[in-house]
Design an enzyme around this catalytic site. Structure first.
Site, PDB file in Angstrom:
ATOM      1  N   LYS A   9     -52.501   3.851 -26.079  1.00  0.00           N
ATOM      2  CA  LYS A   9     -53.811   3.708 -25.445  1.00  0.00           C
ATOM      3  C   LYS A   9     -54.754   2.938 -26.370  1.00  0.00           C
ATOM      4  O   LYS A   9     -54.826   3.224 -27.573  1.00  0.00           O
ATOM      5  CB  LYS A   9     -54.381   5.099 -25.139  1.00  0.00           C
ATOM      6  CG  LYS A   9     -55.758   5.093 -24.477  1.00  0.00           C
ATOM      7  CD  LYS A   9     -56.200   6.533 -24.215  1.00  0.00           C
ATOM      8  CE  LYS A   9     -57.598   6.607 -23.605  1.00  0.00           C
ATOM      9  NZ  LYS A   9     -58.009   8.001 -23.332  1.00  0.00           N
ATOM     10  N   SER A  47     -58.568  13.305 -19.603  1.00  0.00           N
ATOM     11  CA  SER A  47     -58.137  11.908 -19.641  1.00  0.00           C
ATOM     12  C   SER A  47     -56.641  11.705 -19.730  1.00  0.00           C
ATOM     13  O   SER A  47     -56.157  10.599 -19.481  1.00  0.00           O
ATOM     14  CB  SER A  47     -58.817  11.179 -20.813  1.00  0.00           C
ATOM     15  OG  SER A  47     -60.191  11.017 -20.572  1.00  0.00           O
ATOM     16  N   SER A  71     -59.633   8.712 -18.715  1.00  0.00           N
ATOM     17  CA  SER A  71     -59.768   7.392 -19.300  1.00  0.00           C
ATOM     18  C   SER A  71     -58.444   6.728 -19.636  1.00  0.00           C
ATOM     19  O   SER A  71     -58.411   5.571 -20.050  1.00  0.00           O
ATOM     20  CB  SER A  71     -60.612   7.485 -20.574  1.00  0.00           C
ATOM     21  OG  SER A  71     -59.978   8.297 -21.547  1.00  0.00           O
TER      22      SER A  71
END
Length: 495
Positions: free
Chosen positions: A80, A179, A155
């Site tokens: 990520k 997330s 996210s």
């Protein structure tokens, strides 16, 4: 060779070690997938193909010499784009970091490199890991591979979309309010949120590089994958103490009891008042309970006495204290925050808006921050943690929804989300069932358990006791064999 792009990471590692396939061939298969599909998904925001090729070839040469770097020797993975990667662009989707190339890896990245993983690229996040959709200032929005008109969540939306579509076998993500869990639910994949402070988050953004570290509670790092086994393997590699983050304790991994489904006590909940879920999610939870009961599991419907509304509000208070000072003043960031709070205040069911209370908490804390208020909120959190510990003591695991809604269509941040003809405030629609466990720090595994009538995935949270991740993962594996199964989205075959 694309016939193994949906093969779990731990099996790919074995295939590479056995030299039935080369690390370079595996990497090329994923890079081919990225070329074919990423332009419609935007899941991968930064690709490091050249260096990944060099590393994969080195991995093959090492094996030919009889060297083994570790359990992920030669396996390509993604990270990520909120975690620093040495020599590779790291932006967190934040314009001031558009050219930021760190000198060092985040701790979890270094740990995975250390056991042979090949970093092939970064996955597209929400800006500063701060939204339940994955949009930011630098890259195109991430689309859900099950329906491009829908969000994959946030996210870590790029992470979940990449795993679901077969662009990567394993991704390291982060979670401070849902997330990891909400995107796993939206995309039909597996995710693990570990116990708070079980895994180091050193090198995670926010905070913006150069700022003091303010986020010291609730933020965790964890994997997203296509199997429980990969969650188990990855977690075992990244958990543990870190000199860069001294508050992460040297707690050894627990040993699972290896109970069968016939010898565990499972609680389940299809809905908690006042957070009504979509009927498709409610039906999926009821189907799970029925299947497990038929499999001989002692499973009982249960709603804890835990005060979810008060917990939500204390969570928002702590977040309001830490978030504004974890990055430099930025007009666009302030504007986005105000847009979200005002949207929460004016859109959606009136009763749920009152419970949400985002504007009141955000504005009052931002305008009048003080140490007394901050420590009072942390003290309240301690009490909630102890209460959740006590309530979960009677159970081996608790099953509950991930969110009030399945994946929803792309929309401006703060827009009310329609759930079965009822409009729900934006944050609550995705966070009502994830935030409580971020707040208390309990570990959670998400597995796919069904589909909506429109064919969108439905995930389920499996909540366990703090510091007992290996036990939780073992129970999740047993449950998964009865009710879960990864399916790739239509149109993303492995040929």
């Amino acid at each position: 060779m694309n016939d193994f792009v949906f093969t779990p990471a731990h099996q790919l590692a074995q295939m590479i070690r056995d030299r039935t396939v080369s690390a370079a061939e595996v990497l090329d298969s994923y890079l081919d997938r990225i070329v074919k599909y990423n332009s419609q998904l935007n899941a991968i925001c930064t690709l490091d193909a050249e260096r990944a090729h060099e590393r994969a070839e080195e991995a093959d040469e090492a094996l030919a010499r009889g060297e083994n770097w570790g359990v992920l020797h030669g396996v390509p993975i993604t990270i990520k784009d909120a975690f620093e990667t040495a020599g590779l662009l790291t932006t967190a989707g934040y314009k001031p970091l558009k050219d930021y190339i760190p000198a060092t890896d985040a701790t979890v990245v270094a740990q995975l490199r250390g056991v042979g993983a090949v970093i092939m690229g970064k996955t597209n996040p929400a800006k500063l890991a701060g939204n339940f959709q994955s949009t930011n200032d630098l890259f195109a929005r991430v689309n859900n591979p099950w329906n491009l008109n829908y969000t994959p969540g946030g996210s870590s939306g790029g992470s979940a979309a990449a795993i679901a579509a077969g662009l990567s076998p394993l991704d390291i993500s982060s979670d401070i309010g849902g997330s990891i869990r909400q995107p796993s639910h939206f995309c039909g994949v597996y995710g693990l949120k570990p116990t708070d402070r079980r895994v180091s988050t050193a090198g995670h953004i926010p905070e913006v590089p150069g700022m003091s570290r303010c986020i010291r509670q609730m933020l965790v790092a964890g994997p997203i994958a296509r199997s429980i086994e990969d969650l188990q393997l990855c977690f075992s590699l990244i958990a543990g103490a870190d000199p860069r983050q001294p508050e992460v304790p040297p707690v050894p991994l627990d040993s699972p009891s290896c109970k069968s489904l016939q010898h565990v006590k499972i609680a389940w909940t299809d809905e908690v008042n006042p957070y009504p879920v979509a009927q498709s999610i409610k039906s999926a939870m009821q189907a799970v309970a029925h299947k497990l009961s038929n499999a001989g599991t002692q499973i009982d419907q249960w709603i804890p006495k835990f005060d979810f509304i008060s917990a939500w509000q204390v969570y928002l208070t702590i977040s309001a204290y830490t978030s504004p000072i974890s990055q430099p003043f930025d007009f666009d960031y302030v504007r986005d925050s105000l847009t979200l709070m005002l949207g929460e205040a004016t859109q959606g069911d009136r009763g749920l808006r009152k419970i949400s209370n985002v504007p009141k908490i955000g504005f009052s804390t931002a305008l009048n921050p003080n140490m007394k208020g901050y420590f009072a909120a942390l003290t309240q959190r301690d009490r909630f943690i102890a209460q959740m510990d006590a309530e979960l003591e009677a159970w081996d695991a608790w099953l509950c929804p991930v969110a009030m809604t399945p994946a929803f269509q792309h929309c401006p941040t703060g827009t009310a989300i329609e759930i079965d003809s009822r409009k729900v405030p934006y944050l609550m629609a995705s966070g009502a069932y994830t935030i409580p466990f971020a707040f208390t720090g309990h570990p959670v595994v998400v597995i796919p358990v069904g589909y909506t009538p429109d064919g969108l995935p439905i995930g389920m949270q499996i909540v366990g006791k703090r510091w007992r991740e290996m036990e939780l993962l073992a129970i999740a594996q047993e449950i998964n064999q009865v009710v879960g199964n990864f399916q790739h989205p239509p149109g993303y075959s492995d040929d």
